[in-house]
Structure formats: structure tokens, C-alpha cells
Scaffold this motif. Structure first.
Motif, mmCIF file in Angstrom:
data_model
loop_
_atom_site.group_PDB
_atom_site.id
_atom_site.type_symbol
_atom_site.label_atom_id
_atom_site.label_comp_id
_atom_site.label_asym_id
_atom_site.label_seq_id
_atom_site.Cartn_x
_atom_site.Cartn_y
_atom_site.Cartn_z
ATOM 1 N N CYS A 92 54.539 43.087 -0.661
ATOM 2 C CA CYS A 92 54.189 44.481 -0.400
ATOM 3 C C CYS A 92 54.905 45.377 -1.399
ATOM 4 O O CYS A 92 55.962 45.017 -1.921
ATOM 5 N N TYR A 93 54.348 46.552 -1.623
ATOM 6 C CA TYR A 93 54.902 47.507 -2.570
ATOM 7 C C TYR A 93 55.116 48.857 -1.887
ATOM 8 O O TYR A 93 54.246 49.305 -1.130
ATOM 9 N N PRO A 94 56.241 49.501 -2.156
ATOM 10 C CA PRO A 94 56.463 50.841 -1.613
ATOM 11 C C PRO A 94 55.402 51.811 -2.139
ATOM 12 O O PRO A 94 54.999 51.736 -3.311
ATOM 13 N N VAL A 95 54.953 52.716 -1.268
ATOM 14 C CA VAL A 95 53.913 53.690 -1.584
ATOM 15 C C VAL A 95 54.469 55.095 -1.385
ATOM 16 O O VAL A 95 55.183 55.358 -0.419
ATOM 17 N N ARG A 96 54.105 55.972 -2.300
ATOM 18 C CA ARG A 96 54.445 57.395 -2.174
ATOM 19 C C ARG A 96 53.193 58.189 -2.524
ATOM 20 O O ARG A 96 52.501 57.880 -3.498
ATOM 21 N N ILE A 97 52.899 59.211 -1.740
ATOM 22 C CA ILE A 97 51.764 60.083 -2.004
ATOM 23 C C ILE A 97 52.327 61.419 -2.498
ATOM 24 O O ILE A 97 53.207 62.001 -1.858
ATOM 25 N N GLU A 98 51.814 61.863 -3.629
ATOM 26 C CA GLU A 98 52.307 63.111 -4.206
ATOM 27 C C GLU A 98 51.186 63.764 -5.000
ATOM 28 O O GLU A 98 50.581 63.126 -5.868
ATOM 29 N N GLY A 99 50.905 65.030 -4.693
ATOM 30 C CA GLY A 99 49.886 65.771 -5.431
ATOM 31 C C GLY A 99 48.514 65.126 -5.398
ATOM 32 O O GLY A 99 47.775 65.174 -6.382
ATOM 33 N N GLY A 100 48.162 64.498 -4.259
ATOM 34 C CA GLY A 100 46.865 63.862 -4.126
ATOM 35 C C GLY A 100 46.734 62.548 -4.875
ATOM 36 O O GLY A 100 45.634 62.016 -5.036
ATOM 37 N N MET B 267 60.197 46.966 4.345
ATOM 38 C CA MET B 267 60.139 47.114 2.913
ATOM 39 C C MET B 267 61.021 48.300 2.531
ATOM 40 O O MET B 267 60.937 49.358 3.126
ATOM 41 N N THR B 268 61.864 48.116 1.550
ATOM 42 C CA THR B 268 62.730 49.180 1.079
ATOM 43 C C THR B 268 62.346 49.555 -0.340
ATOM 44 O O THR B 268 61.779 48.759 -1.074
ATOM 45 N N THR B 269 62.673 50.781 -0.703
ATOM 46 C CA THR B 269 62.410 51.214 -2.070
ATOM 47 C C THR B 269 63.664 51.002 -2.892
ATOM 48 O O THR B 269 64.783 51.041 -2.393
ATOM 49 N N ASP B 270 63.471 50.754 -4.171
ATOM 50 C CA ASP B 270 64.564 50.581 -5.112
ATOM 51 C C ASP B 270 64.599 51.835 -5.980
ATOM 52 O O ASP B 270 63.703 52.048 -6.799
ATOM 53 N N ASN B 271 65.610 52.661 -5.784
ATOM 54 C CA ASN B 271 65.674 53.937 -6.487
ATOM 55 C C ASN B 271 65.751 53.769 -7.997
ATOM 56 O O ASN B 271 65.498 54.709 -8.731
ATOM 57 N N ALA B 272 66.098 52.562 -8.480
ATOM 58 C CA ALA B 272 66.172 52.334 -9.920
ATOM 59 C C ALA B 272 64.795 52.063 -10.524
ATOM 60 O O ALA B 272 64.622 52.187 -11.731
ATOM 61 N N LEU B 273 63.810 51.683 -9.692
ATOM 62 C CA LEU B 273 62.476 51.388 -10.202
ATOM 63 C C LEU B 273 61.645 52.663 -10.305
ATOM 64 O O LEU B 273 61.684 53.506 -9.408
ATOM 65 N N PRO B 274 60.865 52.789 -11.381
ATOM 66 C CA PRO B 274 60.006 53.973 -11.517
ATOM 67 C C PRO B 274 58.794 53.885 -10.580
ATOM 68 O O PRO B 274 58.431 52.801 -10.115
#
Length: 109
Positions: free
Chosen positions: A93-101, A1-8
Motif C-alpha cells: 500500500c502507498y500513503p495518499v494525500r489529496i491536495e488541490g484536486g 500504513m505510515t508516511t515517511d516524511n523523507a519521501l517526496p
């Protein structure tokens, strides 16, 4: 799975709302999404089985496999790959990022 930098990135939930070695669900932008935390890593997929239209959050998570509660088909939550019949079609599937809990997901438009 890759992230798309254009998507928020969309704020899905607090990290502590995703149980360890289990599955939960969130509703985001009209989507029903399953969130899994396995060995401390969060994964996100569609919450509906591609075979029987059952909610995967009602299934059983063992390691990286979620078992559909309807017909016991299984998927690998890391990439959506079917791992057990009767399922044959992969989960989105969706890219996941964890930030600030918080858990953030990249959702297609």
C-alpha cells in the motif's frame, strides 16, 4: 500504513479521475498502481495480485475489498490484507494525500 516524511509526494492523477466506489490504475515511476475511492476516501496499492499476477484494476471492488479477476481472491484496499483464499500475501500500500484536486502518493525509492 505510515508516511515517511523523507519521501517526496508524487502527483498521480486528478481526484476526479478516480471513480467513486471503483478502481482505476496509474503508472508511476515504473510501478503499476491501483487507485480506489471508497466512501470518498482514496486508497492506493500495487495493481498486481500477489497470488495470480492479474491486474486488480480489472477486478471487482465491493466496499473496501478488491476481488482479483483471475482466481477471486480478495484484499482489503485500506491495508492490503488478504481477506479471501487463495491469496495469502498482502498487497503493498502507498500513503495518499489529496491536495488541490490532485492525488499524491508517497513511493519508496
Amino acid at each position: 500504513m505510515t508516511t515517511d516524511n523523507a519521501l517526496p509526494w508524487t502527483d498521480a492523477t486528478a481526484l476526479d479521475e478516480v471513480p467513486d466506489d471503483d478502481v482505476t490504475s496509474v503508472q508511476l515511476d515504473g510501478r503499476d498502481i491501483a487507485l480506489y475511492k471508497v466512501e470518498g476516501t482514496v486508497f492506493a496499492t500495487d495493481n498486481t495480485c500477489t497470488h495470480g499476477h492479474a491486474r486488480l484494476c480489472d477486478g471487482f471492488l465491493e466496499g473496501h475489498e478488491i476481488e482479483c479477476p483471475l482466481h477471486q481472491g480478495k484484499f482489503d484496499v485500506r491495508d492490503g490484507t488478504p481477506t479471501c483464499a487463495p491469496v495469502t500475501e498482502a498487497l503493498r500500500c502507498y500513503p495518499v494525500r489529496i491536495e488541490g484536486g490532485r492525488v499524491f502518493l508517497q513511493l519508496p525509492g
